[in-house]
Design an enzyme around this catalytic site. Structure first.
Site, PDB file in Angstrom:
ATOM      1  N   ASN A  49       0.862  -1.174   0.000  1.00 27.09           N
ATOM      2  CA  ASN A  49       0.000   0.000   0.000  1.00 27.09           C
ATOM      3  C   ASN A  49       0.904   1.231   0.000  1.00 27.09           C
ATOM      4  OD1 ASN A  49      -1.792   2.050   0.538  1.00 27.09           O
ATOM      5  ND2 ASN A  49      -2.336   1.343   2.604  1.00 27.09           N
ATOM      6  N   LYS A  55       0.135   4.277  -0.234  1.00 24.16           N
ATOM      7  CA  LYS A  55      -0.475   5.458   0.390  1.00 24.16           C
ATOM      8  C   LYS A  55      -0.224   6.705  -0.470  1.00 24.16           C
ATOM      9  CE  LYS A  55      -0.202   3.139   4.794  1.00 24.16           C
ATOM     10  NZ  LYS A  55      -0.126   3.238   6.247  1.00 24.16           N
ATOM     11  N   HIS A  91      -9.572   0.897   4.519  1.00 21.00           N
ATOM     12  CA  HIS A  91      -8.318   1.100   5.261  1.00 21.00           C
ATOM     13  C   HIS A  91      -8.581   2.011   6.462  1.00 21.00           C
ATOM     14  CE1 HIS A  91      -4.287   2.370   6.309  1.00 21.00           C
ATOM     15  NE2 HIS A  91      -3.869   1.259   5.713  1.00 21.00           N
ATOM     16  N   GLU A 117      -7.000   4.380   7.682  1.00 16.45           N
ATOM     17  CA  GLU A 117      -6.786   5.818   7.453  1.00 16.45           C
ATOM     18  C   GLU A 117      -8.009   6.442   6.783  1.00 16.45           C
ATOM     19  OE1 GLU A 117      -2.991   5.387   5.517  1.00 16.45           O
ATOM     20  OE2 GLU A 117      -2.139   4.761   7.435  1.00 16.45           O
ATOM     21  N   GLU A 145      -5.533  -5.171  10.295  1.00 15.35           N
ATOM     22  CA  GLU A 145      -4.512  -4.163  10.568  1.00 15.35           C
ATOM     23  C   GLU A 145      -4.849  -3.436  11.867  1.00 15.35           C
ATOM     24  OE1 GLU A 145      -2.399  -2.931   6.699  1.00 15.35           O
ATOM     25  OE2 GLU A 145      -4.219  -1.737   6.832  1.00 15.35           O
ATOM     26  N   GLY A 165       2.264   2.040  10.809  1.00 18.43           N
ATOM     27  CA  GLY A 165       3.200   3.159  10.693  1.00 18.43           C
ATOM     28  C   GLY A 165       3.865   3.553  12.000  1.00 18.43           C
ATOM     29  N   SER A 191       3.289  -2.272  10.306  1.00 18.05           N
ATOM     30  CA  SER A 191       4.740  -2.309  10.530  1.00 18.05           C
ATOM     31  C   SER A 191       5.372  -3.652  10.165  1.00 18.05           C
ATOM     32  CB  SER A 191       5.071  -1.910  11.970  1.00 18.05           C
ATOM     33  OG  SER A 191       4.614  -0.595  12.236  1.00 18.05           O
TER      34      SER A 191
END
Ligand code: PGA
Length: 252
Positions: A9, A11, A95, A97, A167, A173, A213
């Site tokens: 991904n 991003k 996702h 985010e 996730e 991250g 991560s």
């Protein structure tokens, strides 16, 4: 046997020249990985450029989101049909985010998943709890709500087009990966939910990826666990050598 998936991904990173440079470097490093579904998810504006480089290779193209309508007066959106047109075979939906920063809900995730499946795309359906939810022991409740919400109305016959990505938000991250045990526990729970919503066969066939991560240093432990079928990777997918190391670890 579930075929492992390693999905990158990207991003909001990579201009078109950087994207082309990355996939050009990646292809020879992963060409021997015949038993891994390899996916890269660049930003919309470089999908077409990346597709031209990976065409005919073992690397598949994904978008990072899509809208549920095929076309219409929906400024700023992109439809599954348009993603297919750009060469995508996969799309990431839900996702964290997007859930955190762009108002994505279980209901919009469900509409997007349905539209993407109907168009023939494979969906990387993301779920996962926040740190506060984990600390208040709500992880399984959250996963259950997200699974049921995201998959409402989707028949078992469509599940071949769904890959779940677990996730944990606190691991994305942050450099703080879930331990192999924490990840396996959540994956087993997710598979159990698929079994109770659908069937044992559906649960057995469902690929469940871990994300948060993931790096070359921690992939082996994760992927060796029974219910972990690969990874959705952010940071480590932005460099050809680290992403290739993940792919090649999954190939073993
Ligand atoms: P990360 O991102 O690997 O940088 O933690 C994973 C993701 O958000 O999919």
């Amino acid at each position: 046997m579930r075929k492992p998936v390693i999905a990158g991904n990207w991003k909001l990173f990579k201009t078109s020249s950087e994207a082309v440079e990355l996939v050009t470097a990646l292809l020879p490093l992963v060409s021997g990985a015949t038993n891994v579904e390899i996916v890269v998810a660049p930003v919309f504006t470089v999908l077409d450029r990346v597709q031209r480089v990976i065409s005919g290779s073992n690397v598949n193209l994904s978008a990072q989101d899509c809208y549920w309508e095929a076309e219409g007066a929906f400024t700023g959106e992109i439809s599954p049909k348009m993603l297919l047109d750009a060469g995508c075979s996969h799309v990431i939906i839900g996702h964290s985010e997007r859930r955190q920063f762009f108002g994505e809900t279980d209901e919009t995730v469900n509409k997007k998943i349905k539209a993407a499946i109907a168009s023939g795309l494979v969906v990387l359906f993301c779920i996962g709890e926040t740190l506060a939810e984990r600390e208040s022991e709500k992880t399984f409740d959250v996963l259950k709500r997200q699974i049921i919400g995201g998959l409402t109305g989707i028949p078992e016959s469509d599940l071949a087009q769904v890959i779940v990505a677990y996730e944990p938000v606190w691991a994305i991250g942050t450099g703080r990966t879930a331990s192999d045990d924490q990840a396996q526990e959540a994956h087993a729970y997710i598979r159990g939910e698929i079994r109770s919503l659908y069937s044992a066969a559906a649960a057995e066939g469902m690929r469940v990826l871990y994300g948060g991560s993931v790096k070359p240093e921690n992939i082996a432990g994760l992927i060796s666990r029974q219910d972990i079928d690969g990874a959705l990777v952010g940071g480590a997918s932005l460099k050809a050598d680290s992403f290739a190391a993940l792919v090649n670890a999954a190939q073993k």
